[in-house]
Scaffold this active site. Structure first.
Site, PDB file in Angstrom:
ATOM      1  N   HIS A 138      -1.367  -1.282  -4.134  1.00 50.54           N
ATOM      2  CA  HIS A 138      -2.653  -0.926  -3.540  1.00 50.54           C
ATOM      3  C   HIS A 138      -2.642   0.586  -3.321  1.00 50.54           C
ATOM      4  O   HIS A 138      -1.710   1.123  -2.712  1.00 50.54           O
ATOM      5  CB  HIS A 138      -2.789  -1.675  -2.215  1.00 50.54           C
ATOM      6  CG  HIS A 138      -4.064  -1.454  -1.484  1.00 50.54           C
ATOM      7  ND1 HIS A 138      -5.220  -2.162  -1.747  1.00 50.54           N
ATOM      8  CD2 HIS A 138      -4.370  -0.621  -0.455  1.00 50.54           C
ATOM      9  CE1 HIS A 138      -6.173  -1.769  -0.914  1.00 50.54           C
ATOM     10  NE2 HIS A 138      -5.683  -0.826  -0.123  1.00 50.54           N
ATOM     11  N   MET A 169     -12.110   4.530  -0.653  1.00 53.74           N
ATOM     12  CA  MET A 169     -12.747   4.820   0.634  1.00 53.74           C
ATOM     13  C   MET A 169     -13.420   6.178   0.486  1.00 53.74           C
ATOM     14  O   MET A 169     -13.014   7.187   1.072  1.00 53.74           O
ATOM     15  CB  MET A 169     -11.688   4.811   1.749  1.00 53.74           C
ATOM     16  CG  MET A 169     -11.228   3.382   2.075  1.00 53.74           C
ATOM     17  SD  MET A 169      -9.745   3.330   3.082  1.00 53.74           S
ATOM     18  CE  MET A 169      -8.528   3.494   1.789  1.00 53.74           C
ATOM     19  N   ASP A 180      -6.881  -6.423   4.285  1.00 54.75           N
ATOM     20  CA  ASP A 180      -6.277  -5.090   4.250  1.00 54.75           C
ATOM     21  C   ASP A 180      -6.303  -4.458   5.636  1.00 54.75           C
ATOM     22  O   ASP A 180      -7.385  -4.229   6.190  1.00 54.75           O
ATOM     23  CB  ASP A 180      -7.049  -4.217   3.246  1.00 54.75           C
ATOM     24  CG  ASP A 180      -6.445  -2.824   3.104  1.00 54.75           C
ATOM     25  OD1 ASP A 180      -5.292  -2.618   3.537  1.00 54.75           O
ATOM     26  OD2 ASP A 180      -7.141  -1.943   2.561  1.00 54.75           O
ATOM     27  N   ASP A 231      -4.758   3.742  -1.791  1.00 56.23           N
ATOM     28  CA  ASP A 231      -5.829   4.062  -0.855  1.00 56.23           C
ATOM     29  C   ASP A 231      -6.364   5.467  -1.094  1.00 56.23           C
ATOM     30  O   ASP A 231      -5.725   6.460  -0.727  1.00 56.23           O
ATOM     31  CB  ASP A 231      -5.296   3.961   0.581  1.00 56.23           C
ATOM     32  CG  ASP A 231      -5.099   2.516   1.008  1.00 56.23           C
ATOM     33  OD1 ASP A 231      -6.074   1.748   0.924  1.00 56.23           O
ATOM     34  OD2 ASP A 231      -3.981   2.167   1.422  1.00 56.23           O
ATOM     35  N   HIS A 242      -8.367   1.266  -3.925  1.00 59.58           N
ATOM     36  CA  HIS A 242      -9.296   1.079  -2.812  1.00 59.58           C
ATOM     37  C   HIS A 242     -10.020   2.396  -2.575  1.00 59.58           C
ATOM     38  O   HIS A 242      -9.432   3.349  -2.043  1.00 59.58           O
ATOM     39  CB  HIS A 242      -8.485   0.636  -1.584  1.00 59.58           C
ATOM     40  CG  HIS A 242      -9.296   0.364  -0.365  1.00 59.58           C
ATOM     41  ND1 HIS A 242      -8.721   0.075   0.858  1.00 59.58           N
ATOM     42  CD2 HIS A 242     -10.644   0.322  -0.156  1.00 59.58           C
ATOM     43  CE1 HIS A 242      -9.667  -0.122   1.755  1.00 59.58           C
ATOM     44  NE2 HIS A 242     -10.849   0.037   1.174  1.00 59.58           N
ATOM     45  N   MET A 244      -8.962   8.326  -0.250  1.00 61.57           N
ATOM     46  CA  MET A 244      -9.800   8.749   0.887  1.00 61.57           C
ATOM     47  C   MET A 244     -10.312  10.158   0.641  1.00 61.57           C
ATOM     48  O   MET A 244      -9.536  11.039   0.267  1.00 61.57           O
ATOM     49  CB  MET A 244      -8.979   8.743   2.173  1.00 61.57           C
ATOM     50  CG  MET A 244      -8.330   7.409   2.466  1.00 61.57           C
ATOM     51  SD  MET A 244      -7.382   7.489   4.002  1.00 61.57           S
ATOM     52  CE  MET A 244      -6.652   5.859   4.030  1.00 61.57           C
ATOM     53  N   MET A 293     -11.569  -5.863   5.584  1.00 64.88           N
ATOM     54  CA  MET A 293     -10.700  -4.898   6.260  1.00 64.88           C
ATOM     55  C   MET A 293     -10.450  -5.336   7.694  1.00 64.88           C
ATOM     56  O   MET A 293     -11.385  -5.635   8.446  1.00 64.88           O
ATOM     57  CB  MET A 293     -11.306  -3.503   6.212  1.00 64.88           C
ATOM     58  CG  MET A 293     -11.235  -2.937   4.792  1.00 64.88           C
ATOM     59  SD  MET A 293     -11.004  -1.172   4.785  1.00 64.88           S
ATOM     60  CE  MET A 293      -9.392  -1.016   5.557  1.00 64.88           C
ATOM     61  N   SER A 327       0.848  -1.192   0.000  1.00 63.32           N
ATOM     62  CA  SER A 327       0.000   0.000   0.000  1.00 63.32           C
ATOM     63  C   SER A 327       0.883   1.242   0.000  1.00 63.32           C
ATOM     64  O   SER A 327       1.646   1.482   0.937  1.00 63.32           O
ATOM     65  CB  SER A 327      -0.896   0.015   1.233  1.00 63.32           C
ATOM     66  OG  SER A 327      -1.447   1.314   1.384  1.00 63.32           O
TER      67      SER A 327
HETATM   68  C1  DX5 Z   1      -6.455   1.748   5.657  1.00 62.11           C
HETATM   69  C2  DX5 Z   1      -6.007   1.354   4.277  1.00 62.11           C
HETATM   70  C3  DX5 Z   1      -4.966   0.275   4.274  1.00 62.11           C
HETATM   71  C4  DX5 Z   1      -3.684   0.682   4.941  1.00 62.11           C
HETATM   72  C5  DX5 Z   1      -2.751  -0.463   5.047  1.00 62.11           C
HETATM   73  O1  DX5 Z   1      -7.462   2.669   5.567  1.00 62.11           O
HETATM   74  O2  DX5 Z   1      -7.088   0.886   3.511  1.00 62.11           O
HETATM   75  O3  DX5 Z   1      -4.715  -0.144   2.945  1.00 62.11           O
HETATM   76  O4  DX5 Z   1      -3.033   1.713   4.247  1.00 62.11           O
HETATM   77  O5  DX5 Z   1      -1.640  -0.067   5.836  1.00 62.11           O
HETATM   78  P1  DX5 Z   1      -1.111  -0.998   7.017  1.00 62.11           P
HETATM   79  O6  DX5 Z   1      -0.689  -2.276   6.377  1.00 62.11           O
HETATM   80  O7  DX5 Z   1       0.036  -0.209   7.581  1.00 62.11           O
HETATM   81  O8  DX5 Z   1      -2.245  -1.191   7.972  1.00 62.11           O
HETATM   82 ZN    ZN Z   2      -6.579  -0.085   1.601  1.00 62.73          ZN
END
Ligand code: DX5
Ligand code: ZN
Length: 231
Positions: A38, A73, A180, A40, A71, A42, A142, A13
């Site tokens: 990956h 979010m 994740d 993320d 991903h 947000m 998750m 990630s």
């Molecule tokens: C959390 C993310 C994860 C996160 C993973 O909101 O969706 O993908 O970045 O990071 P670690 O492995 O450090 O929990």
């Molecule tokens: Zn993620």
């Protein structure tokens, strides 16, 4: 293809990487044996944090040919799916808890010619997405509350993985089952044993700067867990 013969994949990630040297982080992880990346996304509404949007996905796209797992979010995946597909996302994973109708979002993402996954927050039971399982390329369990990297793995993810694995097996689906949040060389073992096939790792890969060594350790844990997995 039976799940047991499939390569279990690690997706670092990039949220945990140094944003000022993202190209270097991508190169180091790829050289260390990453199978995908990956990303993320947000929006500050669905989660209490803002990360990045399509422009960054597009920038990463220019640095690697590995699959990009995006991903989302975000509250409105339907509205932004096209932008992330155009930016080079190979799989768009949206949340069951978003404000959009999951059937519509699945249709929208499929129509963009990319793979589709649904993610579940820790408090959402697998039963909430079971009815969509036959239309998905990925189910993402998750194991932290979404919003930040570096949190601890929530063990309640394990029975959820087991339920998802059983359901995928019963319908003959080869969808990826991803885990994740807080995945490390320790927590990857029970996750692999429970049937996960796709392991998202942020801090476990990028913290401390030993990217290749970190990937080897996570890979070893996955292999250990998978050796006695029920699939
Ligand atoms: C959390 C993310 C994860 C996160 C993973 O909101 O969706 O993908 O970045 O990071 P670690 O492995 O450090 O929990
Ligand atoms: Zn993620």
């Amino acid at each position: 293809m039976p799940t047991a013969s499939r390569r279990l994949r690690i997706a670092p990630s990039l949220l945990s990487a140094d944003f000022a040297a993202l190209g270097d982080a991508v190169a180091a992880a790829e050289a260390g044996g990453a199978d995908a990346f990956h990303l993320d996304v947000m929006d500050g509404h669905f989660v209490p944090n803002i990360s990045f949007g399509p422009a960054l996905v597009q920038a990463v796209r220019t640095r690697t040919k590995l699959p990009l797992d995006v991903h989302l979010m975000i509250e409105r995946p339907d509205r932004y799916a096209e932008a992330f597909a155009r930016a080079g996302g190979d799989t768009l994973v949206f949340h069951q808890e978003s404000k959009d109708d999951p059937s519509e979002v699945i249709r929208r993402i499929r129509g963009l010619g990319v793979a589709v996954g649904i993610a579940l927050k820790p408090e959402t039971p697998f039963s909430a997405v079971e009815g969509f399982a036959d239309r998905l390329d990925q189910i993402m369990v998750m194991s932290v509350h979404p919003g930040f990297s570096g949190q601890s793995f929530l063990p309640e993810a394990i029975p959820k993985l087991e339920a998802a694995r059983a359901a995928l097996r019963s319908i003959g689906s080869h969808a990826d089952l991803s885990i994740d949040g807080g995945v490390t060389a320790v927590t990857a073992i029970p996750a692999a044993r429970a049937g996960a096939t796709f392991f998202v790792c942020g801090n476990a890969v990028f913290a401390g700067g030993r990217v290749a060594e970190n990937l080897v350790e996570v890979r070893r844990a996955i292999d250990q867990g998978a050796a006695d997995a029920v699939r």
